[in-house]
Design an enzyme around this catalytic site. Sequence first.
Site, PDB file in Angstrom:
ATOM      1  N   ARG A 128       0.824  -1.213   0.000  1.00 44.09           N
ATOM      2  CA  ARG A 128       0.000   0.000   0.000  1.00 44.09           C
ATOM      3  C   ARG A 128       0.852   1.254   0.000  1.00 44.09           C
ATOM      4  O   ARG A 128       0.493   2.259  -0.592  1.00 44.09           O
ATOM      5  CB  ARG A 128      -0.914   0.009   1.225  1.00 44.09           C
ATOM      6  CG  ARG A 128      -2.034  -1.013   1.183  1.00 44.09           C
ATOM      7  CD  ARG A 128      -3.020  -0.753   2.291  1.00 44.09           C
ATOM      8  NE  ARG A 128      -3.653   0.557   2.141  1.00 44.09           N
ATOM      9  CZ  ARG A 128      -4.460   1.098   3.064  1.00 44.09           C
ATOM     10  NH1 ARG A 128      -4.693   0.452   4.187  1.00 44.09           N
ATOM     11  NH2 ARG A 128      -5.008   2.282   2.871  1.00 44.09           N
ATOM     12  N   LYS A 174       0.061 -19.479   5.639  1.00 42.95           N
ATOM     13  CA  LYS A 174      -0.767 -19.913   6.752  1.00 42.95           C
ATOM     14  C   LYS A 174      -0.884 -18.761   7.743  1.00 42.95           C
ATOM     15  O   LYS A 174      -0.023 -17.871   7.752  1.00 42.95           O
ATOM     16  CB  LYS A 174      -0.186 -21.183   7.399  1.00 42.95           C
ATOM     17  CG  LYS A 174       1.123 -20.987   8.181  1.00 42.95           C
ATOM     18  CD  LYS A 174       0.876 -20.843   9.662  1.00 42.95           C
ATOM     19  CE  LYS A 174       2.138 -20.699  10.451  1.00 42.95           C
ATOM     20  NZ  LYS A 174       1.953 -20.355  11.841  1.00 42.95           N
ATOM     21  N   HIS A 193       5.549 -23.738   5.414  1.00 42.81           N
ATOM     22  CA  HIS A 193       6.990 -23.746   5.146  1.00 42.81           C
ATOM     23  C   HIS A 193       7.724 -24.896   5.827  1.00 42.81           C
ATOM     24  O   HIS A 193       8.830 -25.253   5.422  1.00 42.81           O
ATOM     25  CB  HIS A 193       7.621 -22.403   5.538  1.00 42.81           C
ATOM     26  CG  HIS A 193       7.776 -22.208   7.020  1.00 42.81           C
ATOM     27  ND1 HIS A 193       6.853 -21.530   7.774  1.00 42.81           N
ATOM     28  CD2 HIS A 193       8.746 -22.609   7.872  1.00 42.81           C
ATOM     29  CE1 HIS A 193       7.250 -21.512   9.039  1.00 42.81           C
ATOM     30  NE2 HIS A 193       8.393 -22.152   9.129  1.00 42.81           N
ATOM     31  N   GLU A 243       9.478 -24.694  22.313  1.00 44.74           N
ATOM     32  CA  GLU A 243      10.377 -23.555  22.153  1.00 44.74           C
ATOM     33  C   GLU A 243      10.764 -22.981  23.506  1.00 44.74           C
ATOM     34  O   GLU A 243       9.972 -23.007  24.458  1.00 44.74           O
ATOM     35  CB  GLU A 243       9.697 -22.465  21.314  1.00 44.74           C
ATOM     36  CG  GLU A 243       9.239 -22.926  19.943  1.00 44.74           C
ATOM     37  CD  GLU A 243       8.490 -21.834  19.204  1.00 44.74           C
ATOM     38  OE1 GLU A 243       9.164 -20.973  18.603  1.00 44.74           O
ATOM     39  OE2 GLU A 243       7.253 -21.844  19.235  1.00 44.74           O
ATOM     40  N   ASP A 296      -1.369 -21.591  15.958  1.00 46.61           N
ATOM     41  CA  ASP A 296      -0.115 -21.092  15.410  1.00 46.61           C
ATOM     42  C   ASP A 296       0.699 -22.201  14.750  1.00 46.61           C
ATOM     43  O   ASP A 296       1.201 -22.024  13.634  1.00 46.61           O
ATOM     44  CB  ASP A 296       0.710 -20.436  16.523  1.00 46.61           C
ATOM     45  CG  ASP A 296       1.988 -19.802  16.009  1.00 46.61           C
ATOM     46  OD1 ASP A 296       1.975 -19.243  14.898  1.00 46.61           O
ATOM     47  OD2 ASP A 296       3.005 -19.856  16.724  1.00 46.61           O
ATOM     48  N   HIS A 303       1.534 -26.867  10.944  1.00 48.49           N
ATOM     49  CA  HIS A 303       2.833 -27.536  10.859  1.00 48.49           C
ATOM     50  C   HIS A 303       2.785 -28.968  11.392  1.00 48.49           C
ATOM     51  O   HIS A 303       3.252 -29.912  10.758  1.00 48.49           O
ATOM     52  CB  HIS A 303       3.880 -26.771  11.676  1.00 48.49           C
ATOM     53  CG  HIS A 303       4.176 -25.399  11.181  1.00 48.49           C
ATOM     54  ND1 HIS A 303       3.963 -24.988   9.882  1.00 48.49           N
ATOM     55  CD2 HIS A 303       4.705 -24.311  11.810  1.00 48.49           C
ATOM     56  CE1 HIS A 303       4.336 -23.737   9.741  1.00 48.49           C
ATOM     57  NE2 HIS A 303       4.780 -23.301  10.899  1.00 48.49           N
ATOM     58  N   LYS A 315       5.554 -22.661  24.327  1.00 50.78           N
ATOM     59  CA  LYS A 315       6.538 -21.576  24.406  1.00 50.78           C
ATOM     60  C   LYS A 315       7.077 -21.469  25.830  1.00 50.78           C
ATOM     61  O   LYS A 315       6.452 -21.943  26.777  1.00 50.78           O
ATOM     62  CB  LYS A 315       5.894 -20.246  24.003  1.00 50.78           C
ATOM     63  CG  LYS A 315       5.692 -20.092  22.503  1.00 50.78           C
ATOM     64  CD  LYS A 315       5.272 -18.679  22.166  1.00 50.78           C
ATOM     65  CE  LYS A 315       5.286 -18.439  20.659  1.00 50.78           C
ATOM     66  NZ  LYS A 315       6.642 -18.551  20.092  1.00 50.78           N
TER      67      LYS A 315
END
Length: 411
Positions: A43, A121, A149, A187, A206, A211, A302
């Site tokens: 934009r 995604k 990915h 993670e 997420d 995944h 996480k």
Amino acid sequence: MIRTLLLLGATGDLARRFLLPALGALHAAGSLPEGFRVVGAARGELDNDGLEQLAGPHLPVNMLRYHAVELADPATIAAALGPTPEPVAIYLALPPGVFATTIESLGEICLPAGSLVAIEKPFGHDLESARSLNRLLAEAGIDAYRVDHVLGLDTVRNLVALRRDNPVLARIWNGESVEQVDILWEETLALEGRAGYYDHAGALRDVLQNHMLQLLGLVAMDPADDDSLHERKLEVLRSANATGSRRARYTAGRLADGREVTGYAHEEGVEPTRCTETFAEVLLELDARRWAGTRFVLRAGKALSKRRKLVLLRFRDRSELEIGIDGPEDIVLRLSGASADPVELRAHPPGTGLPVYAHVLLDVLRGTRALSASGDEAEQAWRIVSPVLEAWETGDVELEEYPAGSAGPQT
């Protein structure tokens, strides 16, 4: 091979951090076709020099062109592409909230035959929205490439080869030998400033719904070549049903790198009453003869004590096969036996040296599909997690807590 890439969202984080460097790696490797061009579009007002600065040293200047667009205005997107009889690739490096508007605009443009639209995604936020996106794509006559990915990771692509090319593993890769399969996406990092996205997604939306269920498909499918990957993965997803779940969020604590963090509910940008989870665990069973009696455990979190992204096969004789996905990346087979110390066989899968998004982009530009998710796969993945989300929304599954830097909620 497609020679024009329209990168919608060229000034965004995904383009700057991943897509433009990946294109640069493909250029350096000599993998881009002669006459290839990147049309960056967003934009904001920007000139070709501005796009060159965003691309940094990754791509030559003569390969780059910038064009301002309004996603709701098909004419501006058509102007960015310019007249071309050749197929084009259009990459939606955009927030999910504008996917539908962009697809509608693209549907009003007469894209050349063979063109492909890559969609990042998350593909929808629940089953109905995924179905709606698929319908919209079909009505617009758009050939879609649904990006996940993780399928471009060297380790994941080697997982397919490991299964296909090793007959010894094929004989024990089933419920008769395997008691449990763990797929882990753990993670050590906390929120790291991503509240704007993460607080509306959570661990399940997420990474687990996309995944990790893609990894489930690759692990549990019958061995396949690239031409039958989607069919084999879809068979697995159609057979999968959730049998239980847990959810939790981290409280204040010390991360693995020594940093002290506040609890998730007190992170800037977080709405505590939304009860977003930073830890999700889903138990699955597959209605498939191959996997009778095997339990599948998918766990993502996480601010945990260890970083583990792997697939772990737990055999009934207490042997284990650990396949690293993204650190550590080793393949480790631990054989239980008479010895007090189990035998370990180790292997580190060879890599190409290319970043993961280079593989994804190469798949898109070639018009192939090995590293994508099909529309049916996306819907089945949402079907699997729908009862889990419903149980969480109604409060049937308690929101637990765990200290940041710990192993997660107590069992």
